[in-house]
Structures are given as structure tokens and as C-alpha cells.
Motif scaffolding. Structure first.
Motif, PDB file in Angstrom:
ATOM      1  N   PRO A   1      40.582  25.357  19.153  1.00 26.06           N
ATOM      2  CA  PRO A   1      41.376  24.727  18.085  1.00 26.06           C
ATOM      3  C   PRO A   1      41.854  23.320  18.439  1.00 26.06           C
ATOM      4  CG  PRO A   1      42.087  26.983  18.436  1.00 26.06           C
ATOM      5  CD  PRO A   1      41.119  26.672  19.534  1.00 26.06           C
ATOM      6  N   CYS A   2      41.910  22.968  19.741  1.00 26.10           N
ATOM      7  CA  CYS A   2      42.313  21.631  20.148  1.00 26.10           C
ATOM      8  C   CYS A   2      41.142  20.654  20.072  1.00 26.10           C
ATOM      9  CB  CYS A   2      42.866  21.675  21.579  1.00 26.10           C
ATOM     10  SG  CYS A   2      41.724  22.485  22.716  1.00 26.10           S
ATOM     11  N   ASP A   3      39.972  21.130  19.575  1.00 22.50           N
ATOM     12  CA  ASP A   3      38.750  20.338  19.408  1.00 22.50           C
ATOM     13  C   ASP A   3      37.949  20.124  20.689  1.00 22.50           C
ATOM     14  OD1 ASP A   3      39.043  20.177  16.696  1.00 22.50           O
ATOM     15  OD2 ASP A   3      39.966  18.177  16.704  1.00 22.50           O
ATOM     16  N   HIS A   4      38.363  20.678  21.803  1.00 20.03           N
ATOM     17  CA  HIS A   4      37.558  20.547  23.022  1.00 20.03           C
ATOM     18  C   HIS A   4      36.372  21.509  22.979  1.00 20.03           C
ATOM     19  CE1 HIS A   4      41.211  18.517  24.848  1.00 20.03           C
ATOM     20  NE2 HIS A   4      40.218  17.637  24.933  1.00 20.03           N
ATOM     21  N   LEU A   5      35.241  21.035  23.530  1.00 17.95           N
ATOM     22  CA  LEU A   5      33.988  21.801  23.462  1.00 17.95           C
ATOM     23  C   LEU A   5      33.563  22.286  24.843  1.00 17.95           C
ATOM     24  CD1 LEU A   5      32.042  19.279  21.171  1.00 17.95           C
ATOM     25  CD2 LEU A   5      33.244  21.343  20.422  1.00 17.95           C
TER      26      LEU A   5
ATOM     27  N   THR B   1      44.438  29.361  28.070  1.00 18.32           N
ATOM     28  CA  THR B   1      44.656  27.917  27.909  1.00 18.32           C
ATOM     29  C   THR B   1      43.334  27.152  27.924  1.00 18.32           C
ATOM     30  OG1 THR B   1      44.956  27.868  30.294  1.00 18.32           O
ATOM     31  CG2 THR B   1      46.948  27.809  28.955  1.00 18.32           C
ATOM     32  N   CYS B   2      43.312  26.017  27.226  1.00 14.03           N
ATOM     33  CA  CYS B   2      42.135  25.151  27.229  1.00 14.03           C
ATOM     34  C   CYS B   2      42.016  24.506  28.615  1.00 14.03           C
ATOM     35  CB  CYS B   2      42.285  24.070  26.163  1.00 14.03           C
ATOM     36  SG  CYS B   2      41.068  22.751  26.323  1.00 14.03           S
ATOM     37  N   PRO B   3      40.811  24.510  29.227  1.00 13.14           N
ATOM     38  CA  PRO B   3      40.642  23.920  30.561  1.00 13.14           C
ATOM     39  C   PRO B   3      40.900  22.408  30.569  1.00 13.14           C
ATOM     40  CG  PRO B   3      38.710  25.228  29.939  1.00 13.14           C
ATOM     41  CD  PRO B   3      39.567  25.111  28.721  1.00 13.14           C
ATOM     42  N   CYS B   4      40.801  21.750  29.400  1.00 12.67           N
ATOM     43  CA  CYS B   4      41.027  20.296  29.356  1.00 12.67           C
ATOM     44  C   CYS B   4      42.501  19.955  29.145  1.00 12.67           C
ATOM     45  CB  CYS B   4      40.251  19.660  28.204  1.00 12.67           C
ATOM     46  SG  CYS B   4      38.492  19.646  28.446  1.00 12.67           S
ATOM     47  N   CYS B   5      43.102  20.554  28.114  1.00 17.15           N
ATOM     48  CA  CYS B   5      44.430  20.062  27.712  1.00 17.15           C
ATOM     49  C   CYS B   5      45.519  21.129  27.808  1.00 17.15           C
ATOM     50  CB  CYS B   5      44.360  19.519  26.289  1.00 17.15           C
ATOM     51  SG  CYS B   5      44.034  20.784  25.042  1.00 17.15           S
ATOM     52  N   ARG B   6      45.184  22.322  28.273  1.00 19.13           N
ATOM     53  CA  ARG B   6      46.143  23.422  28.409  1.00 19.13           C
ATOM     54  C   ARG B   6      46.717  23.911  27.083  1.00 19.13           C
ATOM     55  NH1 ARG B   6      47.373  25.380  32.744  1.00 19.13           N
ATOM     56  NH2 ARG B   6      49.518  25.906  32.263  1.00 19.13           N
ATOM     57  N   PHE B   7      46.066  23.549  25.984  1.00 14.71           N
ATOM     58  CA  PHE B   7      46.445  24.123  24.690  1.00 14.71           C
ATOM     59  C   PHE B   7      46.367  25.652  24.812  1.00 14.71           C
ATOM     60  CE2 PHE B   7      45.012  26.145  20.819  1.00 14.71           C
ATOM     61  CZ  PHE B   7      45.916  25.679  19.885  1.00 14.71           C
ATOM     62  N   GLN B   8      47.378  26.367  24.263  1.00 11.22           N
ATOM     63  CA  GLN B   8      47.391  27.827  24.419  1.00 11.22           C
ATOM     64  C   GLN B   8      46.874  28.560  23.198  1.00 11.22           C
ATOM     65  OE1 GLN B   8      51.570  28.553  25.634  1.00 11.22           O
ATOM     66  NE2 GLN B   8      50.637  29.756  27.262  1.00 11.22           N
TER      67      GLN B   8
HETATM   68 ZN   LIG Z   1      41.848  21.348  24.681  1.00  9.74          ZN
END
Ligand SMILES: [Zn+2]
Ligand SMILES: [Zn+2]
Length: 263
Positions: A209-213, A228-235
């Protein structure tokens, strides 16, 4: 007013007029629904004894989880305005468990206010609770009561030893992971930060959902361990109730900081 109350109040104050009346409306609908459930519970001997039996069969840990899941449903009344594109985790209660949660909370409330009332045998509890409901209907519909209930989530985390800033490492919700979108890469040259390899053009990759692929085969094992997202830690939402309360509470805290900075 303590710090927890202030955070919730600050988060509520960031809602616009439309969202605020939406919040009040959904709280009052839920209140009436739960009030109705409680009344029919204490007025039906069969349903009451089944629910009490179910409650008594649960371990202390299971009771704790039951209340935690009930409290999550309270927090999401507010956080749904703050995370609009996130699929929901499967933490909602089945009717049988909702009955049990409501009964457990009612018993706790009676125990706090009239400790002697429940000293009689559990056979008499139904009439005790019926009287209690008539005398003092559970006031959960007002905003003040809602805020009290929502702050209990934080108290709950403290009691479970997860109250610090340290985040629990929990898996992402299975239902949420299954629902993640797959997108076809239109241009190459982008790196998957998990395996450090290039994601080739035309390949189907996972979009958070944070747009990271990420490569699907890299991100799936990751999300089995962390939400969490590995790039931005979005949960992402989690099926772990304490992890989920912690995530939702985090959203409220972030929102309340926006308010204290004057947007
Ligand atoms: Zn992210
Ligand atoms: Zn990869």
C-alpha cells in the motif's frame, strides 16, 4: 485527563465535520446493537448459560485475547478515517465471541461497582445482571465513553508488557497478504531491496500500500515474519491482536502529533 485521553482527543480533532458525524453515527449504531445483544442475552436463559459456559471454558489468555479483539473493533471506528486504502485484518469477532466479550465486560463492570453482587452462585448471575442493566444501562454510546474505551487499548498493551515504543515483530495478516495487488513492471532497472537484484521489465511484482515494489518470492517470506515494508517500515495489518492494537494505537499517536503541530 491523562496522556492517553489527550492523544485520542487530538486524533479525533483532526477529523473533518463529515467524518466526525460519521464517527458519532457509527458509535451510536454499534451501541444500540450491542445493547440489544446484552438485553437479549440476559433475557434468554439458554443463550445466557451457553455464553457463560463458553466464557468459563476459556483460559485467562483466551479471555485476554477476546477483550483485545473487542477493543480493536473500538479503535478501528477511529483509525478507518486515517488509513483508507488498507485492507482489513481478520480480527472481527464472531457473534458467539461478541456475546462472550460483552458478557465478560458486563461482569467486570458489575464486579467493580457492586463487588458483593456476584458472590452468589453463577446460577443467579443472570438475574443480577438483568437488574443491573435496568438500573444503569451500559453507557457506551457517548463520545466520552468511547474515548475511555479506546484508551483501554493502550492500558491493555501496558498490562501485556508491550506498552513501550518497541514494536512487536508480528506477521502481516494472511487475509491482507492474499489481497495485495500484483502489478506488471513497465520499466526495468528497479532493484528489489530484499534480494538486491533487478526486477525485470514485464515481470509481475507485489505492490504494498505504500507503493513499494518487491519480487513476490522475496516479499512473501518477509511478510510471514514482519508486517512492515522493508523500504519504509509502513505497517500492514496483523492477525496478532496485540500487534494490531499496537499498530492502530501508533496511527492515532501519529495523527494526534499532526494536531499538536497545528497541521
Ligand atoms: Zn514502503
Ligand atoms: Zn527480490
Amino acid at each position: 485527563m491523562d496522556e492517553k485521553h489527550q492523544k485520542i482527543m487530538a486524533a479525533i480533532s483532526t477529523l473533518n465535520t463529515h467524518q466526525f458525524s460519521d464517527l458519532k453515527h457509527s458509535l451510536s449504531l454499534e451501541f444500540r446493537h450491542q445493547q440489544h445483544l446484552l438485553y437479549s442475552l440476559v433475557h434468554s436463559p439458554t443463550r445466557f448459560s451457553l455464553t457463560l459456559h463458553h466464557l468459563q471454558s476459556l483460559s485467562l489468555h483466551q479471555k485476554t485475547l477476546l477483550i483485545a479483539r473487542y477493543l480493536i473493533s473500538k479503535l478501528t471506528h477511529l483509525t478507518r478515517f486515517m488509513e483508507t486504502n488498507i485492507p482489513k485484518a481478520s480480527t472481527s469477532l464472531r457473534l458467539k465471541d461478541l456475546d462472550a466479550a460483552l458478557l465478560l465486560m458486563l461482569l467486570c463492570q458489575v464486579h467493580q461497582q457492586e463487588p458483593q453482587a456476584l458472590e452468589r452462585s453463577s446460577v443467579q448471575w443472570r438475574s443480577v445482571l438483568k437488574d443491573y442493566l435496568v438500573r444503569s444501562s451500559l453507557k457506551l454510546d457517548g463520545l466520552g465513553e468511547y474515548i475511555d474505551m479506546a484508551t483501554r487499548c493502550r492500558t491493555f498493551l501496558d498490562a501485556a508488557g508491550c506498552g513501550g515504543e518497541m514494536e512487536r515483530e508480528v506477521a502481516a495478516s494472511v487475509a491482507v497478504v492474499v489481497g495485495l495487488p500484483s502489478v506488471e513492471l513497465s520499466g526495468g532497472g528497479m532493484e528489489c531491496v530484499i534480494c538486491r537484484e533487478e526486477m525485470k521489465e514485464g515481470r509481475e511484482v507485489c505492490k504494498l500500500p505504500c507503493d513499494h515494489l518487491f519480487h513476490w518470492m522475496c516479499v512473501l517470506p518477509w511478510l510471514k515474519k514482519k508486517n512492515t515494508c522493508p523500504c519504509c517500515r509502513f505497517q500492514l495489518p496483523s492477525d496478532d491482536v496485540l500487534g494490531e492494537i499496537q499498530r492502530l494505537w501508533g496511527i492515532i499517536v501519529t495523527k494526534s502529533r499532526m494536531d499538536s503541530c497545528g497541521w
